[in-house]
Enzyme design. Sequence first.
Site, mmCIF file in Angstrom:
data_model
loop_
_atom_site.group_PDB
_atom_site.id
_atom_site.type_symbol
_atom_site.label_atom_id
_atom_site.label_comp_id
_atom_site.label_asym_id
_atom_site.label_seq_id
_atom_site.Cartn_x
_atom_site.Cartn_y
_atom_site.Cartn_z
ATOM 1 N N ASN A 1 37.899 28.104 41.431
ATOM 2 C CA ASN A 1 38.453 29.035 40.915
ATOM 3 C C ASN A 1 38.128 29.589 40.143
ATOM 4 O O ASN A 1 37.062 30.070 39.997
ATOM 5 C CB ASN A 1 39.923 28.620 40.055
ATOM 6 C CG ASN A 1 40.749 29.379 39.767
ATOM 7 O OD1 ASN A 1 41.256 30.571 39.988
ATOM 8 N ND2 ASN A 1 40.814 29.075 38.216
ATOM 9 N N LYS A 2 38.035 30.979 39.126
ATOM 10 C CA LYS A 2 37.209 31.307 38.371
ATOM 11 C C LYS A 2 36.619 30.523 37.737
ATOM 12 O O LYS A 2 36.502 29.442 36.640
ATOM 13 C CB LYS A 2 37.995 32.555 37.378
ATOM 14 C CG LYS A 2 37.393 33.602 36.969
ATOM 15 C CD LYS A 2 36.499 34.386 37.224
ATOM 16 C CE LYS A 2 37.354 35.602 38.016
ATOM 17 N NZ LYS A 2 36.347 35.937 38.866
ATOM 18 N N ASP B 1 40.812 29.955 44.598
ATOM 19 C CA ASP B 1 40.528 31.341 45.516
ATOM 20 C C ASP B 1 40.157 30.693 46.378
ATOM 21 O O ASP B 1 40.744 31.371 47.640
ATOM 22 C CB ASP B 1 39.297 32.223 45.293
ATOM 23 C CG ASP B 1 39.741 32.789 43.774
ATOM 24 O OD1 ASP B 1 39.687 32.566 42.565
ATOM 25 O OD2 ASP B 1 40.251 33.657 43.151
ATOM 26 N N ARG C 1 34.899 40.639 50.212
ATOM 27 C CA ARG C 1 33.759 39.409 48.855
ATOM 28 C C ARG C 1 34.331 38.136 50.120
ATOM 29 O O ARG C 1 34.848 38.189 50.769
ATOM 30 C CB ARG C 1 35.341 39.137 47.720
ATOM 31 C CG ARG C 1 35.013 40.722 46.665
ATOM 32 C CD ARG C 1 35.910 40.927 45.566
ATOM 33 N NE ARG C 1 35.538 39.580 45.105
ATOM 34 C CZ ARG C 1 36.266 39.430 43.616
ATOM 35 N NH1 ARG C 1 37.370 39.948 43.396
ATOM 36 N NH2 ARG C 1 35.848 38.782 42.805
ATOM 37 N N GLN D 1 39.604 39.600 32.665
ATOM 38 C CA GLN D 1 41.107 39.576 33.801
ATOM 39 C C GLN D 1 42.231 38.435 32.841
ATOM 40 O O GLN D 1 42.954 38.977 33.178
ATOM 41 C CB GLN D 1 40.610 38.887 35.094
ATOM 42 C CG GLN D 1 40.014 39.320 36.180
ATOM 43 C CD GLN D 1 38.794 38.507 35.846
ATOM 44 O OE1 GLN D 1 38.005 38.313 35.124
ATOM 45 N NE2 GLN D 1 38.394 38.344 37.294
ATOM 46 N N ARG E 1 42.523 42.548 43.003
ATOM 47 C CA ARG E 1 41.733 41.115 42.605
ATOM 48 C C ARG E 1 42.196 40.466 43.082
ATOM 49 O O ARG E 1 43.776 39.955 42.539
ATOM 50 C CB ARG E 1 40.927 41.244 41.667
ATOM 51 C CG ARG E 1 40.651 41.822 40.926
ATOM 52 C CD ARG E 1 41.033 41.624 39.822
ATOM 53 N NE ARG E 1 41.871 40.196 39.339
ATOM 54 C CZ ARG E 1 42.296 39.482 39.307
ATOM 55 N NH1 ARG E 1 44.063 40.520 38.850
ATOM 56 N NH2 ARG E 1 43.122 37.938 39.047
ATOM 57 N N GLY E 2 42.428 38.751 42.887
ATOM 58 C CA GLY E 2 43.030 37.825 43.484
ATOM 59 C C GLY E 2 43.254 37.256 44.645
ATOM 60 O O GLY E 2 43.866 38.404 45.824
ATOM 61 N N ALA E 3 43.016 36.163 44.805
ATOM 62 C CA ALA E 3 43.249 35.938 46.323
ATOM 63 C C ALA E 3 44.744 35.749 47.086
ATOM 64 O O ALA E 3 43.959 36.328 48.586
ATOM 65 C CB ALA E 3 42.955 34.426 46.563
HETATM 66 O O1 MRU Z 1 37.079 37.307 40.719
HETATM 67 P P1 MRU Z 1 38.734 37.277 40.641
HETATM 68 O O2 MRU Z 1 39.646 38.414 39.767
HETATM 69 O O3 MRU Z 1 39.299 38.430 41.779
HETATM 70 O O4 MRU Z 1 38.910 35.945 40.443
HETATM 71 C C1 MRU Z 1 40.089 35.538 41.299
HETATM 72 C C2 MRU Z 1 40.855 35.551 40.369
HETATM 73 O O5 MRU Z 1 42.350 36.616 39.924
HETATM 74 C C3 MRU Z 1 41.389 34.004 40.602
HETATM 75 O O6 MRU Z 1 40.017 32.663 40.216
HETATM 76 C C4 MRU Z 1 42.283 33.360 40.187
HETATM 77 O O7 MRU Z 1 42.677 32.617 39.468
HETATM 78 C C5 MRU Z 1 42.908 32.933 41.204
HETATM 79 S S1 MRU Z 1 43.694 33.273 41.889
HETATM 80 C C6 MRU Z 1 45.724 33.570 42.300
#
Ligand code: MRU
Length: 372
Positions: free
Chosen positions: A259-260, A249, A95, A208, A54-56
């Site tokens: 973002n999250k 993201d 996603r 996370q 995960r993570g953009a």
């Molecule tokens: O749902 P996730 O774990 O894929 O979330 C994305 C992220 O990791 C966060 O939003 C993060 O802060 C940005 S992506 C580097």
Amino acid sequence: MKVKGNHFETIWINEENSGLVQIIDQRHLPFAFRIEDIKTAEDMFIAIRDMHLRGAPLIGAAGALGMYLAVLDHPGKSISEGYITEKANFIKSSRPTAVNLSWAVDRVAEDLKGLRPKEEAVELAKRMAMQIMDEERENCLKIGQYGVKLVEELSNRKNNDTVNILTHCNAGWLACIDYGTATAPIYRAHDQGIKVHVWVDETRPRNQGARLTAWELSQHGVPCTVIADNTGGHLMQKGLVDMVIVGSDRASPYGDIVNKIGTYLKALAARDNHIPFYAALPSSTIDWQLGEGALETPIEERDANELRMVEGMINGKVSEVEIIPRDMPAVNFGFDITPARLISGIITERGISLANKKSIFTLFPEKNLNPD
Ligand code: MRU
């Protein structure tokens, strides 16, 4: 970055078998370090959807490698445009929020336009996926080089006393290829001998922060402390936070960031306490089509069971427990939008911009199709 002293990245093509992509399976961290084999585009779809990775920036690279696997998997001697479009749409549907996914998949698909012999298509897809990984690795390195100056300034202002940085979710190397986005300036500062300490938001419901960010910072020897998600405001009022750095993201060219979930609340608390709030992101995270406020962003709504169940270690075994009864209504939004007005600056691979269109387009002039 290092895992038990050995260098790892988050995703790679197996050196002996070029038809095999391997990833760190993040579902098991911090309890176990496991590598997962990804053999097909379908495997990659599941790995993205179910958050094995995960993570953009990492989702983007995974999407590109998923396209490579799709081309490899094709039974015929030549690849049609229809096949590429179908596979691209399939992978992109895994996603919705991180724009890096469509950015990367579309780059591979664009390169493969037209009917091609399979062998040629395989080479092209592989080359583009590797190029995306190289670029993103380099971008995160540069984010660290620019961002460390902010940490340095705070350290100087504090007469070299520890700089306390709050971060949310995991925007570390695990969310990228290497270095991370929000964590890149932190690792750089630590490596340069600047004293840093990180407040790590737990980041419910998938945790996370607690499970991934705290683990990777600790592997690198960066002092950190996990806090419950609602603690940041209190710490800020007590003068225990010098700056906030988060990832993103999807960002708008106007400087808004998605973002999250929970990021927005941290930005509000930071503003109320006059604490600088930075977003660190590579330009692959900027959705250049997005309007002011980033309001058209598809906000992922995940299964409410992620909220109802918590996973943890019980008597040496990883198990899940129910903390909200199954018949209790629950809702699980994955992301929120932090408006540009709450953001002190955006750390990119080309430097630090203010969170506004003029400043962002000054760094990325080629993206400005209507300069005035
Ligand atoms: O749902 P996730 O774990 O894929 O979330 C994305 C992220 O990791 C966060 O939003 C993060 O802060 C940005 S992506 C580097």
